[in-house]
Design an enzyme around this catalytic site. Structure first.
Site, PDB file in Angstrom:
ATOM      1  N   ASP A 114       0.799  -1.234   0.000  1.00 33.20           N
ATOM      2  CA  ASP A 114       0.000   0.000   0.000  1.00 33.20           C
ATOM      3  C   ASP A 114       0.828   1.280   0.000  1.00 33.20           C
ATOM      4  OD1 ASP A 114       0.927  -0.159   2.631  1.00 33.20           O
ATOM      5  OD2 ASP A 114      -0.815   0.899   3.397  1.00 33.20           O
ATOM      6  N   GLU A 115       2.113   1.167  -0.305  1.00 34.62           N
ATOM      7  CA  GLU A 115       2.968   2.351  -0.289  1.00 34.62           C
ATOM      8  C   GLU A 115       3.862   2.385  -1.510  1.00 34.62           C
ATOM      9  OE1 GLU A 115       5.477   3.152   3.121  1.00 34.62           O
ATOM     10  OE2 GLU A 115       4.073   2.055   4.390  1.00 34.62           O
TER      11      GLU A 115
END
Length: 421
Positions: A114-115
Site C-alpha cells: 500500500d505504499e
DNA sequence: TCTGGGGTCCTAGGACCC
DNA sequence: TCTGGGGTCCTAGGACCC
C-alpha cells in the site's frame, strides 16, 4: 566505501522532489471499494489470522487497535464487522494504484502493498503542473477510479516524505521543504521516524534524544560514533540531503522466500510438526518456481510456546527448488531441532541465496538430475494450480497438515510418508 | 495461551590463510 | 615465546519494515 555519503555529495547539488503515497487503512479500504455498503461502518480484517490486520477509522474510534485478538473484538465490540483477508484483491488494487502514479512519474518504487515512492523531480514544466497539483491529481484519480483513500507526502528525501504522508491522515497531502523541516521534526517523536525502531529509540532516549529534531541537531560525528551506518543515512535524509535512492525495480527479485505457520493448540507432535514444515516447504518452492529461483541455502526454525527460536541452516550441495529434496534435508535437521518435552507454536522455512534457475549448473552427484525428474511433475502441478486455484495438489507428507492430524502418532508413520516420496 | 506472516540489511565474530 | 597482524569469507543474530 561510504557509498551513501559519496553519492549524496553529488546529489545534494540538486534538490529532489520525492513523492510518497500511503493507503489509508488499505485492506479495509479495498473491502469498502469492493462493497460500498461497508462505507462508514466499523470494519476490521484479519479474521483468518486471529488478530486485527487493518481497521476502518470507525473501528479505530471505538478503541480497536491493530494486532488486537479477533476473539476480543467479537466479545467487546459485537457490532464490528470482521472480514477475512482477501489478498488477491489487495494485490490487484495495489497495482492499479501504482499504475496511476506511473501515469505521471517514470521512477516509481513499489515499497509495499500500500505504499510507493516516486521521483517527481523536474516534471513540473512537462506536465504543466506544480508538484502539489500533480499530487492532488493522483489523489483524485485513485479516489475516483478505485474508490480508495490515500495520503501523500512531498519532500526532498524519502524519510521526510514518509514523515509528510503520515502528517495528515486520512486523505492528507503534506509538503515538507528544506525551509520548514524543523516545524515537523519538533513535533515528531524519534520512534516515529522510518528506520528508528524501539531498540534504537530507547538508546537515543538515554542520550536525551526524544524528538526527531533532537536527533537532527546532533553533529554527524556524534551519530557516527554512537550508531551504525543506516542511522547516518537517516540523519542525512532528515537534513533534506537525498541519500536513499528511489529503486524502481519491479518486485520480482527476492533474496529470500519464507513460509511459516503457527497452530492452535500448540503441540509437540512430531508428525504434525513435520507435516506443517512440509507444507511450508511446498509453498515456498511453488513461489520460488514461480519466479524461476533456486535456493542455495535453506533454513528451518521451530518456535516454542514461549517464543524461543530454534534455528537450523543447511547449504544445498545441489541447489534445488523441488520440495521432495528439501523435505529430505528437513528430515535430518528436524532430529537436531526437536526436543521431546517442549511445546511448539510455529514452524518456518526460509529459502536463501536465491539464484535464477537457468544459472544452476549440473553437478557430479546426480542431484540435479534427480531434481530434473521432479521438475517435470512440478510444471504440471503449477499448471493445474494456475488453472484451478492454489493448494490443490500436495505431497503425501503434507496431507498430514491438511487433515487435522491425530495426536501422538508414532514417527514410523512419518518415515513411511516421507519414504513415499 | 496477548503476541501472525513475509521481507531486507547490517554487524560481530569465528574460521582460515599468509 | 607474554600468543602479532593483517586479509577474506561465512554465519548467526539483531534490528527494522509493512
Amino acid at each position: 566505501m561510504d557509498n551513501g555519503v559519496q553519492k549524496n555529495k553529488i546529489n545534494s547539488q540538486k534538490i529532489k522532489t520525492i513523492f510518497h503515497m500511503d493507503g489509508d487503512a488499505f485492506f479495509v479500504g479495498v473491502e469498502v471499494a469492493k462493497n460500498p455498503k461497508l462505507k462508514g461502518l466499523p470494519v476490521v480484517t484479519g479474521e483468518e489470522r486471529g488478530i486485527v490486520s487493518a481497521l476502518s477509522y470507525e473501528a479505530k474510534a471505538l478503541g480497536i487497535t491493530r494486532g488486537m485478538p479477533i476473539f476480543r473484538v467479537k466479545k467487546d465490540f459485537p457490532k464490528v464487522l470482521i472480514l477475512p483477508g482477501d489478498y488477491k484483491s489487495y494485490a490487484r488494487y495495489s497495482s492499479m494504484m501504482f499504475d496511476i502514479v506511473k501515469r505521471y512519474a517514470d521512477d516509481v518504487e513499489e515499497y509495499s502493498i500500500d505504499e510507493c515512492f516516486a521521483d517527481l523531480t523536474g516534471l513540473e514544466p512537462s506536465l504543466k503542473m506544480t508538484y502539489k497539483q500533480i499530487a492532488e491529481r493522483i489523489k483524485l484519480e485513485v479516489n475516483e477510479e478505485l474508490g480508495l483513500s490515500i495520503s501523500i507526502g512531498l519532500a526532498p528525501t524519502k524519510v521526510l516524505a514518509k514523515v509528510a504522508s503520515k502528517w495528515i491522515k486520512p486523505n492528507g497531502l503534506t509538503i515538507i521543504n528544506r525551509e520548514n523541516i524543523s516545524d515537523f521534526l519538533i513535533k515528531t517523536p524519534i520512534e516515529k521516524i522510518w528506520g528508528i525502531g524501539p531498540r534504537t529509540s530507547v538508546l537515543l532516549n538515554s542520550y536525551g534524544i526524544k524528538t526527531a529534531q533532537d536527533f537532527y541537531l546532533k553533529k554527524i560525528e556524534w551519530i557516527r560514533e554512537k550508531l551504525s551506518s543506516p542511522y547516518e543515512v537517516i540523519w542525512q535524509e532528515l537534513h533534506g540531503i537525498y541519500t536513499m535512492e528511489i529503486d524502481p525495480k519491479p518486485r520480482t527479485e527476492y533474496s529470500s522466500i519464507q513460509r511459516t505457520r503457527s497452530f492452535h493448540p500448540f503441540t509437540n507432535d512430531k508428525v504434525f510438526l513435520l507435516s506443517q514444515f512440509s507444507k511450508n516447504i511446498e509453498e515456498a518452492c511453488t513461489k520460488a518456481r514461480h519466479y524461476s529461483l533456486i535456493p542455495k541455502k535453506i533454513s528451518f526454525f521451530l518456535k516454542t510456546k514461549d517464543f524461543v527460536y530454534i534455528n537450523c541452516v543447511a547449504t544445498l550441495t545441489s541447489p534445488s527448488n523441488a520440495p521432495e529434496i528439501l523435505i529430505s534435508i528437513l528430515q535430518n535437521k528436524f532430529k537436531e531441532m526437536y526436543k521431546k518435552g517442549i511445546i511448539y507454536r510455529t514452524t518456518g522455512v526460509t529459502l536463501h541465496d536465491l539464484v535464477p534457475s537457468h544459472s544452476s549448473q549440473a553437478d557430479l552427484f546426480g542431484g540435479t538430475e534427480r531434481a530434473g525428474k521432479f521438475e517435470h511433475i512440478h510444471k504440471h502441478i503449477d499448471f493445474i494450480e494456475k488453472k484451478y486455484g492454489k493448494h490443490l495438489v500436495y505431497l503425501a507428507s503434507t496431507l498430514n497438515a491438511l487433515k487435522n492430524k491425530k495426536k501422538g502418532t508414532d514417527s514410523d508413520d512419518l518415515d513411511r510418508d516421507l519414504l513415499f516420496l
